[in-house]
Design a protein around this motif. Structure first.
Motif: not given
Length: 121
Positions: A32-35, A37, A58-62, A69, A108
């Motif tokens: 489970i990821l969010k922008v 994280v 760091q996640v920028r867009k999924l 990232r 994560v």
């Protein structure tokens, strides 16, 4: 392998069992990821761009097939690139069956430990 034998093998190792396997080197089945994280790479993707095992990002867009990232550590801090889904096969000998997952090679990473030795004062 005949068709009847293959169906009995599939009944033995259903999706629930395969999804519940957590072994070294494989991320969990459900991630489970969010922008925003922070995540850590589990595989070497591109060593020349410093995308190696253990790199914090760091996640920028999924997306469905890639994640955009930004690098948080190393020489390429601030560098933006894409992480694709990869075929991953567990190498753990205790797994009862050989299988493959197609997923992102990240976990994560909210905290990391750093071992630092101190000299005598």
């Amino acid at each position: 392998m005949d068709e009847g034998n293959m169906e009995s093998q599939l009944d033995l190792y259903g999706p629930e069992l395969l999804n519940s396997i957590n072994c070294s080197g494989l991320p969990p089945h459900k991630l489970i990821l969010k922008v925003g994280v922070p995540v850590m790479l589990l595989r070497n993707i591109d060593q020349s761009s410093c995308l190696c095992n253990g790199t914090r990002l760091q996640v920028r867009k999924l997306g469905n097939h890639v994640i955009e990232r930004e690098v948080l550590t190393g020489n390429n801090v601030g560098h933006i690139a894409l992480i694709p889904r990869m075929n991953m096969v567990p190498t753990d000998e205790t797994v009862p069956v050989r299988f493959q997952r197609r997923q992102f090679s990240i976990i994560v990473s909210f905290a990391m430990t750093i071992n630092k030795s101190r000299g005598q004062i």
